[in-house]
Design a protein around this motif. Structure first.
Motif, PDB file in Angstrom:
ATOM      1  N   UNK A   1       0.310  -0.958  -0.314  1.00 28.77           N
ATOM      2  CA  UNK A   1      -0.082  -0.171   0.052  1.00 28.77           C
ATOM      3  C   UNK A   1       0.827   1.251   0.312  1.00 28.77           C
ATOM      4  N   UNK A   2       0.220   2.720  -1.042  1.00 35.07           N
ATOM      5  CA  UNK A   2       1.052   3.549  -0.472  1.00 35.07           C
ATOM      6  C   UNK A   2       0.159   4.520  -0.920  1.00 35.07           C
ATOM      7  N   UNK A   3       1.075   5.649  -0.046  1.00 40.41           N
ATOM      8  CA  UNK A   3       0.122   6.273   0.409  1.00 40.41           C
ATOM      9  C   UNK A   3      -0.314   7.905  -0.673  1.00 40.41           C
ATOM     10  N   UNK A   4      -1.122   8.051  -1.811  1.00 37.23           N
ATOM     11  CA  UNK A   4      -0.518   9.375  -2.895  1.00 37.23           C
ATOM     12  C   UNK A   4      -1.728  10.785  -2.435  1.00 37.23           C
TER      13      UNK A   4
ATOM     14  N   UNK B   1     -10.042   4.950   4.244  1.00 39.66           N
ATOM     15  CA  UNK B   1      -9.760   4.497   6.453  1.00 39.66           C
ATOM     16  C   UNK B   1     -10.177   6.329   6.892  1.00 39.66           C
ATOM     17  N   UNK B   2     -10.409   6.453   7.769  1.00 40.40           N
ATOM     18  CA  UNK B   2     -10.751   7.324   8.328  1.00 40.40           C
ATOM     19  C   UNK B   2      -9.433   8.891   7.678  1.00 40.40           C
TER      20      UNK B   2
ATOM     21  N   UNK C   1      -5.166   8.151   7.918  1.00 39.44           N
ATOM     22  CA  UNK C   1      -4.789   8.943   7.019  1.00 39.44           C
ATOM     23  C   UNK C   1      -3.093   9.286   7.721  1.00 39.44           C
ATOM     24  N   UNK C   2      -3.602  10.386   8.503  1.00 40.23           N
ATOM     25  CA  UNK C   2      -2.667  11.289   9.020  1.00 40.23           C
ATOM     26  C   UNK C   2      -1.589  10.683   9.671  1.00 40.23           C
ATOM     27  N   UNK C   3      -1.663   9.152  10.405  1.00 36.14           N
ATOM     28  CA  UNK C   3      -1.354   9.428  11.409  1.00 36.14           C
ATOM     29  C   UNK C   3      -0.428   8.335  10.407  1.00 36.14           C
ATOM     30  N   UNK C   4      -0.602   7.073   9.276  1.00 38.32           N
ATOM     31  CA  UNK C   4      -0.036   6.561   8.430  1.00 38.32           C
ATOM     32  C   UNK C   4       1.537   7.863   7.761  1.00 38.32           C
TER      33      UNK C   4
END
Length: 153
Positions: A51-54, A86-87, A91-94
């Motif tokens: 998984x990646x955050x974009x 996700x909440x 997401x900010x925590x991740x």
């Protein structure tokens, strides 16, 4: 582990071998067309998934959901990138945690909960080769002890 977890569809057994899983998050999936039918038929592979955050959203890559047999033209690309739900707080925590060196998001298992497909993702720190060897030694020692106890009794 989330409470009330439903039927497990797929597990990433390699994840615990390759990563120290420090925290887990339950995420929903944005699916297309016949994907849910394939998921219910357990036609999912998480082996190479990550998984990646974009742009403030989390996406899962390389998760293989096989095309549905009766899907004809409504079928989907098996390896397409799928958005995870996700909440915002999660997401900010991740985002904060994955920016640290060596951390990545690893899909651990997929299951159906209350009729909805969920993906359990873990925040993992990569293991070195010697860590993996140490784990295998401990696993073997535990097996030997259990075998000895079984033979005794």
């Amino acid at each position: 582990m989330p409470k009330g977890q439903g039927k497990v569809i797929a597990q990433n057994k390699k994840a615990n071998h390759d990563f120290f899983i420090e925290e887990t998050f339950e995420a929903g999936l944005v699916l297309q067309g016949t994907e849910i039918k394939s998921i219910r038929a357990s036609r999912v592979n998480l082996k190479d998934a990550f998984a990646r955050i974009y742009k403030g959203e989390v996406y899962v890559h390389n998760m293989h959901i096989s095309p549905y047999e009766q899907g004809n033209r409504y079928n989907h690309d098996p390896l397409r990138t799928r958005k995870l739900l996700l909440h915002k707080k999660e997401i900010n925590k991740l985002i904060g945690l994955t920016q640290q060196q060596g951390y990545s998001l690893v899909p651990l298992k997929m299951y159906i909960k209350n009729g909805v497909a969920k993906l359990l993702i873990g925040l993992g720190k990569g293991k070195k080769k010697y860590d993996k060897r140490e784990d295998l030694k401990q696993k073997q020692a535990k097996r030997d002890i259990e075998r000895a106890m079984k033979d005794r009794g």
